[in-house]
Enzyme design. Structure first.
Site, PDB file in Angstrom:
ATOM      1  N   PRO A  21       0.791  -1.234   0.000  1.00 49.19           N
ATOM      2  CA  PRO A  21       0.000   0.000   0.000  1.00 49.19           C
ATOM      3  C   PRO A  21       0.824   1.287   0.000  1.00 49.19           C
ATOM      4  O   PRO A  21       0.256   2.361   0.035  1.00 49.19           O
ATOM      5  CB  PRO A  21      -0.823  -0.118   1.284  1.00 49.19           C
ATOM      6  CG  PRO A  21      -0.100  -1.079   2.144  1.00 49.19           C
ATOM      7  CD  PRO A  21       0.746  -1.952   1.271  1.00 49.19           C
ATOM      8  N   ASP A  44       4.010   1.491 -11.580  1.00 50.21           N
ATOM      9  CA  ASP A  44       2.767   2.267 -11.591  1.00 50.21           C
ATOM     10  C   ASP A  44       2.945   3.546 -10.800  1.00 50.21           C
ATOM     11  O   ASP A  44       3.952   3.738 -10.127  1.00 50.21           O
ATOM     12  CB  ASP A  44       1.654   1.450 -10.927  1.00 50.21           C
ATOM     13  CG  ASP A  44       1.046   0.448 -11.882  1.00 50.21           C
ATOM     14  OD1 ASP A  44       1.197   0.627 -13.097  1.00 50.21           O
ATOM     15  OD2 ASP A  44       0.425  -0.515 -11.399  1.00 50.21           O
ATOM     16  N   LYS A  66      -0.369   6.768 -14.260  1.00 47.61           N
ATOM     17  CA  LYS A  66      -0.857   8.128 -14.528  1.00 47.61           C
ATOM     18  C   LYS A  66      -0.004   9.094 -13.730  1.00 47.61           C
ATOM     19  O   LYS A  66       0.143   8.951 -12.533  1.00 47.61           O
ATOM     20  CB  LYS A  66      -2.299   8.278 -14.043  1.00 47.61           C
ATOM     21  CG  LYS A  66      -3.272   7.566 -14.909  1.00 47.61           C
ATOM     22  CD  LYS A  66      -4.684   7.772 -14.393  1.00 47.61           C
ATOM     23  CE  LYS A  66      -5.589   6.723 -15.010  1.00 47.61           C
ATOM     24  NZ  LYS A  66      -6.623   6.244 -14.145  1.00 47.61           N
ATOM     25  N   GLY A  98      -0.208  -2.303  -4.313  1.00 48.04           N
ATOM     26  CA  GLY A  98      -0.960  -3.343  -3.620  1.00 48.04           C
ATOM     27  C   GLY A  98      -0.508  -4.732  -4.024  1.00 48.04           C
ATOM     28  O   GLY A  98       0.684  -5.040  -4.027  1.00 48.04           O
ATOM     29  N   ASP A  99      -1.473  -5.558  -4.394  1.00 53.36           N
ATOM     30  CA  ASP A  99      -1.195  -6.927  -4.825  1.00 53.36           C
ATOM     31  C   ASP A  99      -1.416  -7.022  -6.336  1.00 53.36           C
ATOM     32  O   ASP A  99      -2.405  -6.483  -6.847  1.00 53.36           O
ATOM     33  CB  ASP A  99      -2.137  -7.902  -4.096  1.00 53.36           C
ATOM     34  CG  ASP A  99      -1.802  -9.330  -4.473  1.00 53.36           C
ATOM     35  OD1 ASP A  99      -0.955  -9.934  -3.787  1.00 53.36           O
ATOM     36  OD2 ASP A  99      -2.359  -9.841  -5.467  1.00 53.36           O
ATOM     37  N   THR A 127      -2.598  -6.000  -0.283  1.00 49.57           N
ATOM     38  CA  THR A 127      -3.576  -5.238  -1.050  1.00 49.57           C
ATOM     39  C   THR A 127      -4.126  -4.075  -0.215  1.00 49.57           C
ATOM     40  O   THR A 127      -4.091  -4.094   1.021  1.00 49.57           O
ATOM     41  CB  THR A 127      -4.692  -6.162  -1.578  1.00 49.57           C
ATOM     42  OG1 THR A 127      -5.471  -5.422  -2.524  1.00 49.57           O
ATOM     43  CG2 THR A 127      -5.605  -6.666  -0.460  1.00 49.57           C
ATOM     44  N   MET A 181     -11.566   1.721  -6.480  1.00 50.69           N
ATOM     45  CA  MET A 181     -11.934   2.595  -7.614  1.00 50.69           C
ATOM     46  C   MET A 181     -13.396   3.039  -7.513  1.00 50.69           C
ATOM     47  O   MET A 181     -14.097   3.099  -8.514  1.00 50.69           O
ATOM     48  CB  MET A 181     -11.706   1.858  -8.953  1.00 50.69           C
ATOM     49  CG  MET A 181     -10.249   1.489  -9.169  1.00 50.69           C
ATOM     50  SD  MET A 181      -9.992   0.401 -10.552  1.00 50.69           S
ATOM     51  CE  MET A 181     -10.418  -1.191  -9.862  1.00 50.69           C
TER      52      MET A 181
HETATM   53  C1  SAM Z   1      -6.251  -0.255 -10.099  1.00 52.12           C
HETATM   54  S1  SAM Z   1      -6.672  -0.539  -8.414  1.00 52.12           S
HETATM   55  C2  SAM Z   1      -5.193  -1.251  -7.828  1.00 52.12           C
HETATM   56  C3  SAM Z   1      -5.405  -2.118  -6.627  1.00 52.12           C
HETATM   57  C4  SAM Z   1      -4.112  -2.756  -6.119  1.00 52.12           C
HETATM   58  N1  SAM Z   1      -3.634  -3.762  -7.021  1.00 52.12           N
HETATM   59  C5  SAM Z   1      -4.272  -3.342  -4.730  1.00 52.12           C
HETATM   60  O1  SAM Z   1      -4.121  -4.565  -4.560  1.00 52.12           O
HETATM   61  O2  SAM Z   1      -4.535  -2.569  -3.797  1.00 52.12           O
HETATM   62  C6  SAM Z   1      -6.601   1.110  -7.812  1.00 52.12           C
HETATM   63  C7  SAM Z   1      -7.500   1.316  -6.612  1.00 52.12           C
HETATM   64  O3  SAM Z   1      -6.912   0.747  -5.456  1.00 52.12           O
HETATM   65  C8  SAM Z   1      -7.155   1.566  -4.349  1.00 52.12           C
HETATM   66  N2  SAM Z   1      -5.868   2.139  -3.914  1.00 52.12           N
HETATM   67  C9  SAM Z   1      -4.676   1.928  -4.472  1.00 52.12           C
HETATM   68  N3  SAM Z   1      -3.713   2.577  -3.787  1.00 52.12           N
HETATM   69  C10 SAM Z   1      -4.339   3.203  -2.778  1.00 52.12           C
HETATM   70  C11 SAM Z   1      -3.903   4.053  -1.715  1.00 52.12           C
HETATM   71  N4  SAM Z   1      -2.612   4.343  -1.564  1.00 52.12           N
HETATM   72  N5  SAM Z   1      -4.826   4.555  -0.857  1.00 52.12           N
HETATM   73  C12 SAM Z   1      -6.130   4.240  -0.986  1.00 52.12           C
HETATM   74  N6  SAM Z   1      -6.600   3.444  -1.972  1.00 52.12           N
HETATM   75  C13 SAM Z   1      -5.723   2.950  -2.849  1.00 52.12           C
HETATM   76  C14 SAM Z   1      -8.109   2.670  -4.801  1.00 52.12           C
HETATM   77  O4  SAM Z   1      -9.414   2.211  -4.627  1.00 52.12           O
HETATM   78  C15 SAM Z   1      -7.731   2.766  -6.264  1.00 52.12           C
HETATM   79  O5  SAM Z   1      -8.793   3.341  -7.020  1.00 52.12           O
END
Ligand code: SAM
Length: 249
Positions: A21, A44, A66, A98-99, A127, A181
């Site tokens: 995270p 990313d 992005k 995340g994962d 994640t 998301m």
């Molecule tokens: C494309 S998904 C990626 C998820 C990622 N693979 C995971 O396992 O957490 C992107 C979404 O993950 C969540 N997310 C990812 N990084 C975050 C962060 N640092 N803080 C809060 N939400 C996050 C949000 O909901 C974001 O819209």
């Protein structure tokens, strides 16, 4: 420990690595080993860039997320790049927030690599849902209260609330639901959940920009959180969690 016998990372292969995270100390040991051994790292738009300290100074760093409002490269282009670097004989790390197996389009990268016979491994990461639970000091499951956890995307390819969501499952009072998301569509989702019978007082929380200095936590009922998201439109990535497991935390 590049090339350790239990976890080979040969030249011309790819590791899809979960960065967790955002905090570097939540990277796994294997993720750090892969970053140290990588010759190319495609990464990313991550919450923090602390992971860079583990990357070999000779390695090529390629941003594919992005950035500053610029659109991210298309998934096909990212897959093409990974394949090209691996075919050039590089040890390639594809670093994902995340994962890598949760809403990360790893399936498309795995297919592109396997189609051309490139060896690929997955290195799991924490994640956002479980990272956010830790930030909230909450357990996602709770005996007699929350018997299951569901990880759900809040938007479809057009950025709208997916039309085929299982609303009855999402309104299950005995589940904890973690929405990825979903910051733009949560108000619309809550309307449908209430119509399905969800208790409007169901506890909820938003964790924004987890693992970064800008991290922010907002708690309330699902209705309050939906109102807040509609009014505020937060800039950072948001994890939304709701369910009675969050009561009294
Ligand atoms: C494309 S998904 C990626 C998820 C990622 N693979 C995971 O396992 O957490 C992107 C979404 O993950 C969540 N997310 C990812 N990084 C975050 C962060 N640092 N803080 C809060 N939400 C996050 C949000 O909901 C974001 O819209």
């Amino acid at each position: 420990m590049p090339g350790s016998p239990t976890s080979p990372f040969p030249p011309g292969s790819v590791a899809l690595v979960g960065a967790g995270p955002g905090d570097a100390d939540l990277l796994t040991l294997r993720a750090i080993q892969r970053l140290q051994a990588a010759e190319v790292v495609l990464y990313d738009d991550l919450a923090g860039e602390d992971f860079m300290s583990f990357v070999n100074s000779e390695a090529e760093l390629v941003a594919v997320g992005k950035r500053a409002g610029h659109p991210s490269p298309k998934q096909d282009e990212v897959s093409r790049l990974i394949v090209a670097y691996a075919r050039a004989g590089k040890r390639v790390v594809r670093l994902k927030a995340g994962d890598p197996t949760i809403f990360a389009r790893s399936d498309e990268e795995l297919r592109a690599l396997r189609d051309v016979g490139i060896t690929v491994e997955i290195v799991p990461g924490i994640t956002t849902a479980t990272g956010a639970a830790a930030a909230l000091g909450a357990s996602l499951t709770k005996r007699g209260v929350a018997r299951r956890v569901q990880l759900v995307t809040g938007h479809d390819v057009d950025g709208r609330l997916p039309g085929d969501l299982d609303i009855a499952a999402l309104a299950d009072p005995a589940a904890t639901t973690c929405i990825y998301m979903g910051k733009a569509t949560f108000p619309a989702l809550v309307e449908r959940l209430l119509a399905e019978g969800l208790d409007p007082s169901t506890p909820a929380a938003v964790v924004e920009s987890l693992g970064s200095p800008e991290m922010r936590v907002v708690r309330g009922s699902v209705v309050e959180i939906a109102r807040q998201l509609a009014a505020e439109r937060p800039h950072g990535a948001c994890m939304i969690i709701y369910g009675f497991a969050l009561a009294q935390v």
